[in-house]
Structure formats: structure tokens, C-alpha cells
Scaffold this active site. Structure first.
Site, PDB file in Angstrom:
ATOM      1  N   ASP A 154      -3.002   2.368  -5.934  1.00  0.00           N
ATOM      2  CA  ASP A 154      -1.874   2.403  -4.997  1.00  0.00           C
ATOM      3  C   ASP A 154      -1.816   1.211  -4.055  1.00  0.00           C
ATOM      4  OD1 ASP A 154      -4.088   3.175  -3.372  1.00  0.00           O
ATOM      5  OD2 ASP A 154      -2.673   4.073  -1.973  1.00  0.00           O
ATOM      6  N   GLU A 155      -2.540   0.159  -4.371  1.00  0.00           N
ATOM      7  CA  GLU A 155      -2.674  -0.923  -3.402  1.00  0.00           C
ATOM      8  C   GLU A 155      -2.855  -2.245  -4.136  1.00  0.00           C
ATOM      9  OE1 GLU A 155      -5.877  -1.697  -0.001  1.00  0.00           O
ATOM     10  OE2 GLU A 155      -5.829   0.359  -0.699  1.00  0.00           O
ATOM     11  N   ASP A 187       0.855  -1.188   0.000  1.00  0.00           N
ATOM     12  CA  ASP A 187       0.000   0.000   0.000  1.00  0.00           C
ATOM     13  C   ASP A 187       0.893   1.242   0.000  1.00  0.00           C
ATOM     14  OD1 ASP A 187      -2.079   1.750   0.195  1.00  0.00           O
ATOM     15  OD2 ASP A 187      -2.544   1.296   2.291  1.00  0.00           O
TER      16      ASP A 187
HETATM   17 MG   LIG Z   1      -2.463   3.937   0.131  1.00  0.00          MG
END
Ligand SMILES: [Mg+2]
Length: 358
Positions: free
Chosen positions: A103-104, A8
Site C-alpha cells: 500500500d505504499e 500511502d
Molecule cells: Mg498505508
């Protein structure tokens, strides 16, 4: 025993903005806006978070909490490009990568391309490569299942690397606040608390029959997850066949102009989902279910890839107009398949058979 890593990025959009504009560093930064609008915060950096600002909060509220915050508009094309770079790093190790957003992602590294036995070492290498390539930090969680890996990545942010070993999982789960369990949202959390379940410990003490009585099918899930039983697979986005969204109206709708408004917001939602997964598609499908539960689906094949609502909304409206029926509408759905992650000669998948309401 599986080896799962959850990666993350830390305050991703805000960190990108700080990276590209050094004058923002050391100040509270909010990506989203404009301030004093109903627009919501996409990402707040860690300084802004100290004032209580968080994502999905209206910008007007964020500004009230932190008047000195600097609001920066998003630059999705930049975030997407970086997201692509990060994914290439993941794919060096495994193709079993399931992105949850730009983003993960989850990675299953049980069998990885370098045959590295230690998932912790892989997580460390990935963090380093991300740092070198993008000058951004990520937090990683390593565990035997997706749920624990995700909880772990959130534990030591930013720039964390947290491992939950199988022998630690039990104790960890018993201490975990009930709202942190996978599949327990706000509403379920309230219900759990009203039953005296505040942490994993009390959840563990309930029988499967009891939990099923209170929570239906999910009861079994809660029973297993507190015991560390988590067999959910990492589903690779490389295999994602379609993206869709639909909505059932509270009251059946007759008025075509209202239907068009609903169609517009569905198309906008589809656009967001496509952007989130960084995907485009060629085959657009509109689904309509009527008051008598009869259903039609109509598709249209573009000869180029589309991602934006503005690309397919007009076509969706034309299809809706062409249906020209007297019946009230109970449900509308839109979706795209023939995504740019698959071979174009593959058969069109049944858009609405799976993945809806995911
Ligand atoms: Mg994040």
C-alpha cells in the site's frame, strides 16, 4: 533537484474491508486476529485507532483497548490485486516506482512519461485515479527527496496531499521531532534524547564529527539528512533481483530438529517478504554458515513460480539434511531469485551479496 512522491493508502486493509462490507462502516474495524490471540493487528481503521489500537499490536491487547472492535480476517489476494491496480496507475507516469509494501510506494517523477513539470499535479492525478479505480483514498507527499516525501504523506492523513517545498525544508526539518527522522528507530531515538537531541534543531547544532563519534557511520547520515541532503534513489521493484532473509544465532546450533524449526520460521519470513512485494520466484537458495565461518550455499530450481513457505520448506529441509555435517551452525539464510519481474534468461544473481537485512 529531484521530484519525489510518496503515496500511502489510508488504513489500506481496513478500508478495503469497509469498502466491500458496508455494514462495517462507522465502526471500529481491525484486520487481523482472531481476537484474544497472539496474532497481531495488520491494520486498524481510523475509528479503532482513536482507542489506541495500531498495527503490529497483539490482537488480545487491541480487544482490551476497544472491546467493541470488529475483527476481520485478512484477504491478501484481494489486497494484492488492488495493489497491482494501483501500481499500474503509478507506471502510467514513471517506471521509477519503489514499493515499500502493498500500500505504499515512492515514485521519482523528475522525468515522467507525460513530461508534466508539476509533481503536485501528478500526485493529485494519481490520487484521483486511485479513487476512481478502487473507491479508496491515498495520501501523497511531495518533496525533493524520499525522506521528506514520506514524512509529508503522513502529515494530513487520510486523503491528504502535502508538499514540502525546497525553501520550506530547512524550517520543517528543524522542527521535526527526532523520532520522525529517517533511519532513527526507537533505540536511536532514546540515545539521541539522552544526548539532549529532541528535534531537528538540536541535531542540526551537532557537528559531523560529534555525530560520528556517537553513532558511527550513521552519524554522517544524520548530519546530512537534517540539512535536507537526501540523494537516496528510488529503486524500482521492476529491477529487484532477489528476496532473501537470514539470521545469525545467538549460540551456534548443533541439534538438527532445532535447525529445522529455525528454517521453518525463515521460510515463513521469506513468504511474508515475497507477499509484501507481490513477487514469486523460481530459484530457491539455502545458505549455511558454520561455527568456523565456512559457508555453503545450495540452490534448487523449481519449474514453476513459488511464493508460499509450504512450496519451498520441504525442499529447504531436504537440502539441509543433505549437508549432513558435524559442525555447529552459526547462520541460516533462505532466498528466492528468478523473480517473476524479470526475464527468465537473465543470469541468476548472487542472492546474498546485497539486499540482506534490508
Ligand atoms: Mg498505508
Amino acid at each position: 533537484m529531484k521530484k519525489i512522491i510518496h503515496i500511502d493508502m489510508d488504513a489500506f486493509y481496513a478500508s478495503v474491508e469497509e469498502r466491500d462490507n458496508p455494514s462495517l462502516r462507522g465502526k471500529p474495524v481491525v484486520v487481523g486476529g482472531p481476537p484474544n490471540s497472539r496474532a497481531v493487528v495488520s491494520t486498524a481503521n481510523y475509528i479503532a485507532r482513536q482507542y489506541g489500537v495500531h498495527s503490529a499490536m497483539p490482537c488480545s491487547v487491541a480487544q482490551r483497548l476497544c472491546p467493541q472492535a470488529i475483527f476481520v480476517p485478512h484477504r491478501f489476494s484481494v489486497y494484492k490485486e488492488i495493489s497491482g491496480e494501483i501500481r499500474e496507475i503509478f507506471y502510467e507516469y514513471t517506471d521509477l516506482v519503489e514499493p515499500l509494501s502493498l500500500d505504499e510506494a515512492y515514485l521519482d517523477v523528475t522525468l515522467n512519461k507525460y513530461s508534466i513539470p508539476s509533481a503536485i499535479r501528478i500526485a493529485r492525478e494519481i490520487k484521483e485515479k486511485i479513487k476512481n479505480k478502487t473507491q479508496l483514498t491515498a495520501s501523497a507527499g511531495v518533496a525533493g527527496g524520499k525522506f521528506l516525501a514520506k514524512v509529508a504523506s503522513g502529515m494530513n492523513k487520510p486523503d491528504g496531499l502535502t508538499v514540502i517545498l525546497p525553501e520550506e525544508a530547512r524550517e520543517f526539518l528543524l522542527k521535526l521531532p527526532i523520532g520522525k527522522f529517517f533511519g532513527i528507530g526507537k533505540k536511536t531515538e532514546e540515545k539521541m534524547k539522552s544526548l539532549g537531541i529532541h528535534s531537528g534543531k538540536e541535531l542540526f547544532e551537532k557537528s559531523e564529527a560529534e555525530l560520528t563519534r556517537f553513532f558511527g557511520k550513521m552519524g554522517g547520515h544524520y548530519f546530512r539528512i537534517v540539512r535536507g541532503i537526501d540523494h537516496s534513489e528510488v529503486r524500482s521493484s521492476r529491477m529487484k533481483k532477489s528476496i532473501s532473509t537470514e539470521t545469525t544465532f545467538e549460540k551456534d546450533i548443533e541439534d538438527l530438529s532445532i535447525l529445522k524449526q529455525k528454517l521453518k520460521s525463515l521460510c515463513d519470513d521469506l513468504e511474508r517478504r515475497l507477499q509484501k512485494s507481490n513477487l514469486k520466484g523460481k530459484s530457491f537458495v539455502l545458505k549455511v554458515k558454520y561455527e568456523d565461518f565456512s559457508q555453503v550455499t545450495k540452490s534448487f530450481l523449481f519449474n514453476y513460480y513459488v511464493q508460499n513457505s509450504s512450496d519451498f520448506f520441504d525442499r529447504a529441509t531436504q537440502i539441509l539434511n543433505s549437508l549432513n555435517t558435524q559442525k555447529k551452525v552459526r547462520l541460516l539464510g533462505v532466498g528466492l531469485s528468478h523473480l517473476n519481474n524479470e526475464n527468465q534468461d537473465e543470469n541468476q544473481m548472487d542472492l546474498f551479496s546485497s539486499g540482506l537485512n534490508a
